[in-house]
Design an enzyme around this catalytic site. Structure first.
Site, PDB file in Angstrom:
ATOM      1  N   GLU A 187       9.274 -47.085  25.198  1.00 52.23           N
ATOM      2  CA  GLU A 187       9.611 -47.707  26.474  1.00 52.23           C
ATOM      3  C   GLU A 187       8.478 -47.649  27.491  1.00 52.23           C
ATOM      4  O   GLU A 187       8.711 -47.368  28.668  1.00 52.23           O
ATOM      5  CB  GLU A 187      10.868 -47.038  27.039  1.00 52.23           C
ATOM      6  CG  GLU A 187      10.703 -45.543  27.427  1.00 52.23           C
ATOM      7  CD  GLU A 187      10.944 -44.583  26.281  1.00 52.23           C
ATOM      8  OE1 GLU A 187      10.785 -44.984  25.116  1.00 52.23           O
ATOM      9  OE2 GLU A 187      11.283 -43.419  26.553  1.00 52.23           O
TER      10      GLU A 187
ATOM     11  N   HIS B 192      17.750 -51.054  24.047  1.00 49.22           N
ATOM     12  CA  HIS B 192      17.441 -49.627  24.195  1.00 49.22           C
ATOM     13  C   HIS B 192      16.178 -49.419  25.039  1.00 49.22           C
ATOM     14  O   HIS B 192      16.195 -48.667  26.021  1.00 49.22           O
ATOM     15  CB  HIS B 192      17.269 -48.993  22.811  1.00 49.22           C
ATOM     16  CG  HIS B 192      16.986 -47.527  22.847  1.00 49.22           C
ATOM     17  ND1 HIS B 192      17.968 -46.574  22.716  1.00 49.22           N
ATOM     18  CD2 HIS B 192      15.829 -46.844  23.032  1.00 49.22           C
ATOM     19  CE1 HIS B 192      17.426 -45.370  22.814  1.00 49.22           C
ATOM     20  NE2 HIS B 192      16.127 -45.502  23.002  1.00 49.22           N
ATOM     21  N   GLU B 193      15.108 -50.098  24.659  1.00 46.31           N
ATOM     22  CA  GLU B 193      13.847 -49.881  25.399  1.00 46.31           C
ATOM     23  C   GLU B 193      13.975 -50.357  26.839  1.00 46.31           C
ATOM     24  O   GLU B 193      13.463 -49.729  27.761  1.00 46.31           O
ATOM     25  CB  GLU B 193      12.680 -50.579  24.696  1.00 46.31           C
ATOM     26  CG  GLU B 193      12.481 -50.198  23.227  1.00 46.31           C
ATOM     27  CD  GLU B 193      12.533 -48.709  22.934  1.00 46.31           C
ATOM     28  OE1 GLU B 193      12.164 -47.893  23.805  1.00 46.31           O
ATOM     29  OE2 GLU B 193      12.966 -48.344  21.821  1.00 46.31           O
TER      30      GLU B 193
ATOM     31  N   HIS C  97      15.760 -47.897  29.070  1.00 44.46           N
ATOM     32  CA  HIS C  97      14.910 -46.792  29.514  1.00 44.46           C
ATOM     33  C   HIS C  97      14.282 -47.063  30.887  1.00 44.46           C
ATOM     34  O   HIS C  97      13.836 -46.130  31.554  1.00 44.46           O
ATOM     35  CB  HIS C  97      13.782 -46.542  28.509  1.00 44.46           C
ATOM     36  CG  HIS C  97      14.135 -45.568  27.424  1.00 44.46           C
ATOM     37  ND1 HIS C  97      14.580 -44.296  27.686  1.00 44.46           N
ATOM     38  CD2 HIS C  97      14.095 -45.678  26.072  1.00 44.46           C
ATOM     39  CE1 HIS C  97      14.801 -43.664  26.534  1.00 44.46           C
ATOM     40  NE2 HIS C  97      14.517 -44.489  25.540  1.00 44.46           N
TER      41      HIS C  97
ATOM     42  N   GLU D 236      17.423 -39.978  26.177  1.00 40.92           N
ATOM     43  CA  GLU D 236      17.863 -40.727  24.996  1.00 40.92           C
ATOM     44  C   GLU D 236      19.362 -40.963  24.923  1.00 40.92           C
ATOM     45  O   GLU D 236      19.808 -42.009  24.481  1.00 40.92           O
ATOM     46  CB  GLU D 236      17.377 -40.016  23.734  1.00 40.92           C
ATOM     47  CG  GLU D 236      15.868 -39.987  23.609  1.00 40.92           C
ATOM     48  CD  GLU D 236      15.250 -41.362  23.756  1.00 40.92           C
ATOM     49  OE1 GLU D 236      15.923 -42.369  23.464  1.00 40.92           O
ATOM     50  OE2 GLU D 236      14.093 -41.436  24.189  1.00 40.92           O
TER      51      GLU D 236
ATOM     52  N   ASP E  96      12.834 -27.330  18.234  1.00 39.58           N
ATOM     53  CA  ASP E  96      13.671 -28.451  17.820  1.00 39.58           C
ATOM     54  C   ASP E  96      14.953 -28.598  18.620  1.00 39.58           C
ATOM     55  O   ASP E  96      15.827 -29.371  18.252  1.00 39.58           O
ATOM     56  CB  ASP E  96      14.065 -28.352  16.325  1.00 39.58           C
ATOM     57  CG  ASP E  96      12.973 -28.922  15.463  1.00 39.58           C
ATOM     58  OD1 ASP E  96      12.024 -29.473  16.038  1.00 39.58           O
ATOM     59  OD2 ASP E  96      13.082 -28.817  14.241  1.00 39.58           O
TER      60      ASP E  96
ATOM     61  N   TYR F 179      20.295 -38.526  21.084  1.00 39.98           N
ATOM     62  CA  TYR F 179      20.659 -39.942  21.203  1.00 39.98           C
ATOM     63  C   TYR F 179      22.170 -40.147  21.152  1.00 39.98           C
ATOM     64  O   TYR F 179      22.781 -40.678  22.075  1.00 39.98           O
ATOM     65  CB  TYR F 179      20.043 -40.742  20.043  1.00 39.98           C
ATOM     66  CG  TYR F 179      18.543 -40.870  20.117  1.00 39.98           C
ATOM     67  CD1 TYR F 179      17.958 -42.013  20.620  1.00 39.98           C
ATOM     68  CD2 TYR F 179      17.716 -39.841  19.687  1.00 39.98           C
ATOM     69  CE1 TYR F 179      16.586 -42.147  20.682  1.00 39.98           C
ATOM     70  CE2 TYR F 179      16.345 -39.961  19.742  1.00 39.98           C
ATOM     71  CZ  TYR F 179      15.779 -41.114  20.245  1.00 39.98           C
ATOM     72  OH  TYR F 179      14.427 -41.233  20.316  1.00 39.98           O
TER      73      TYR F 179
HETATM   74 ZN   LIG Z   1      14.645 -44.106  23.529  1.00 40.72          ZN
END
Ligand SMILES: [Zn+2]
Length: 644
Positions: A302, A326-327, A330, A349, A405, A413
């Site tokens: 994005e 989606h992008e 953002h 996300e 992580d 997401y």
């Molecule tokens: Zn994304």
């Protein structure tokens, strides 16, 4: 980003397809002491934003395809926050630092002393600049390394047109430091300008005010007047032409690709309008898309004003343009309201995946939106079981040490999006839509953490509409592992029909007739294949192939599901097409499930190694790192390779 890796390999970061594990990493040596209360500890950066902050960046760079090098200078305008501070600490990786100067009170520039520490993977080398005068402006002259983790250099042969070389950046999560020395943490936002020179016949673009009418002359100037975090700094150069979609939107791509791309993405202006109606004005001026070569390791990135997009979503029927949604989303969630550190990945996300689905629903209807939701949630349900409790949580409670992580994977997401769907269901859209719009306005151009979201929701949602959601429910969604029992479900009659058809065939009946399947979209085919058993007899796979020609499909979403099934089942007839697909495409989400399946048998491992050796030159370093790690693990070698 658009990530979403289904399966083993770890992730983090944004681009719609999760980023590799190196992005969320160990604690740096000499952990920056967060002296100022405003600064959050970010284990991904050496920067000390509690002491001094970059307010503006002025880049002067030359693009050298022969040397695979960017060289030039970065000039920072600084805000010395801490009155005692006399050092500027920057993140770098594999950079050669040539000179550092600071502006004196009399306007002259003088050399400054600096120390470049040894590299500490995966953070890179800490650059400490001594600034006893607390110069308002400091300039670093430097050059990048050919193996810069945030840049990919492609020869003409690796491009669509085959005539010009191509170069592009991928800064998220911590790769900007490999091409610009920076405070590479999202809690610092800066405006930027750039003067970039390149070979004359190459077009250069940045995450800035690209001019659709720019003359291709090898001399380009850019300005980004809105403050952005470092991971949104982006550059690309190649044989790029522009095709408008609307007054404020269009596509940059190689000449051979640009018409196909602009047709596929023709609904972009409608997407912008729908999102503005829901969440307020688009604040970034133009919204253009840059179609990258197939080696781009992600679905999309994005980069503000210029989303970077994989060509693998251009399939001719707009069935994969949720990536564009989606992008674009953002531009509100992530670029406008940004996670303060990558440990709060869901704020970028999860919120974006929710907004993406709202855009898809508004443009293509609820059935399609629900199918996409169902695919995402099925993958999440499957993937989450193998994760640690920390990895299953959207964020770590304040005061608890972030785990490696913790921000990774489809959790950020799809569990994040699910959480917002839960709030929407409980409060209703009449309440929840204005709430989210208010949230974007309230925190515009700021970085926030998960607790800030909770506090804001308590004040503006829970307190104003009592009896709908408890604070404990908010905290469970954000800080606890698993998927809460309160999670709302979607139903999809079209997927039910697919399930019925699949089951009939598995029970010995006929395959669904083409008169039925002709109406299926990508989503239905994905669901059809995903619902197959772990393995099938080879003759059954051959029957599927005969009917639907899965092997060799041009649709990467189907290939991503079909090829692992073929590999697990020992269906060697697909091997040639598998090798071709893995070599041609570098998007991790699409290829890693097949690599994961291949390495489970000696023959498959041999094929994976052969394919990788052929593909290596064309892969992005991020993709190479992921594949290397999977192969090394299968061979029992120590996986010292970091994905960056
Ligand atoms: Zn994304």
């Amino acid at each position: 980003m658009t990530l979403c890796l289904v399966g083993a390999t770890a992730l983090a970061g944004c681009a719609r397809d999760a980023a590799p594990p190196a992005d969320s990493a160990a604690t740096p040596e000499g952990t920056p002491a967060a002296t100022a209360p405003a600064a959050h500890f970010d284990q991904h950066s050496y920067a000390e934003p509690g002491k001094v902050r970059i307010e503006d960046l002025a880049l002067a760079l030359a693009v050298d395809f022969e040397q695979k090098q960017l060289s030039g200078s970065a000039t920072y305008t600084l805000d010395w926050v801490d009155p005692e501070a006399t050092q500027l600490v920057l993140d770098t990786r594999d950079l050669t630092i040539e000179k550092v100067v600071g502006e004196r009170a009399d306007g002259k520039w003088a050399d400054l002393e600096y120390t470049l520490a040894d590299a500490q993977p995966p953070l890179g080398s800490k650059l400490t600049i001594e600034a006893p005068q607390r110069s308002e402006r400091i300039r670093v002259t430097y050059r990048t390394a050919p193996q810069a983790s945030g840049l990919q250099w492609l020869t003409p042969a690796m491009t669509e047109g085959g005539e010009q070389p191509f170069m592009f950046s991928q800064s998220q999560q911590i790769h900007a430091r490999s091409w610009v020395p920076l405070q590479d943490t999202p809690q610092v936002r800066f405006t930027y300008t750039a003067h970039v020179t390149s070979p004359e016949d190459v077009m250069v673009l940045m995450s800035a005010d690209n001019d659709p009418d720019a003359a291709r002359d090898g001399d380009y100037r850019f300005e980004m007047p809105q403050p952005i975090p470092s991971y949104l700094l982006a550059i690309a150069a190649g044989d790029l032409v522009f095709e408008p979609i609307s007054e404020r939107s269009g596509v940059w791509a190689e000449p051979a690709m640009v018409e196909k791309a602009s047709a596929e993405f023709a609904d972009t202006e409608k997407m912008i309008e729908v999102t503005e109606e829901l969440y307020g004005p688009y604040r970034w001026g133009r919204y253009d898309m840059l179609v990258l070569p197939p080696s781009f390791p992600y679905g999309g990135m994005e980069n503000p004003r210029l989303s970077f997009i994989t060509p693998t979503v251009i399939v001719g029927d707009k069935s994969l343009v949720s990536l564009i949604a989606h992008e674009l989303a953002h531009s509100w969630s992530g670029n406008l309201v940004t996670f303060v550190t990558p440990n709060h990945g869901w704020l970028n996300e999860g919120v974006t995946s929710y907004v993406e689905n709202r855009i898809v629903e508004a443009l293509y209807g609820k059935e399609r939106a629900d199918m996409e939701t169902a695919i995402a949630r099925n993958a999440l349900r499957e993937g989450i079981e193998e994760m640690s409790d920390a990895a299953q949580s959207l964020a770590i409670r304040p005061g608890v040490e972030p785990a490696v992580d913790a921000d990774g994977s489809e959790v950020a997401y799809d569990k994040g999006a699910w959480f917002l769907s839960f709030l929407e269901q409980r409060f209703g859209r009449d309440v929840f839509d204005p709430f989210l719009r208010g949230y974007f306005d309230h925190f515009a151009f700021q970085g926030i953490d998960s607790q800030t979201f909770i506090d804001y929701a308590k004040d503006n949602l829970l307190a104003k509409h009592p009896g709908k959601v408890t604070e404990a429910e908010l905290e469970q969604w954000i800080y606890e592992p698993g998927i809460p029992d309160s999670a709302p479900e979607v139903s999809s009659p079209r997927f039910d029909a697919v399930d019925t058809a699949r089951k009939a065939w598995l029970d010995g009946g006929e395959l669904p007739a083409t008169s039925v399947t002709d109406a299926w979209t990508t989503q239905e085919w994905v669901h059809f294949v995903e619902g197959m058993p772990e393995t099938l007899p080879v003759d059954r796979l051959a029957a599927l192939d005969k009917a639907y020609a899965f092997t060799g499909t041009a649709n990467g979403e189907i290939a991503q599901r079909w090829y692992p099934l073929a590999v697990r089942s020992g269906y060697g007839e697909a091997n040639e097409e598998i090798a071709e697909f893995l070599q041609r495409v570098g998007r991790r989400k699409l290829i890693m499930p097949t690599y994961d399946a291949l390495v489970k048998t000696p023959e498959g491992l041999a094929l994976a190694e052969k394919v990788l050796s052929d593909a290596r030159a064309g892969y992005h370093p991020i993709t190479t790192g992921s594949v290397d790690a999977v192969i090394a693990k299968a061979k029992g070698e120590a996986t010292t390779t970091q994905a960056d």
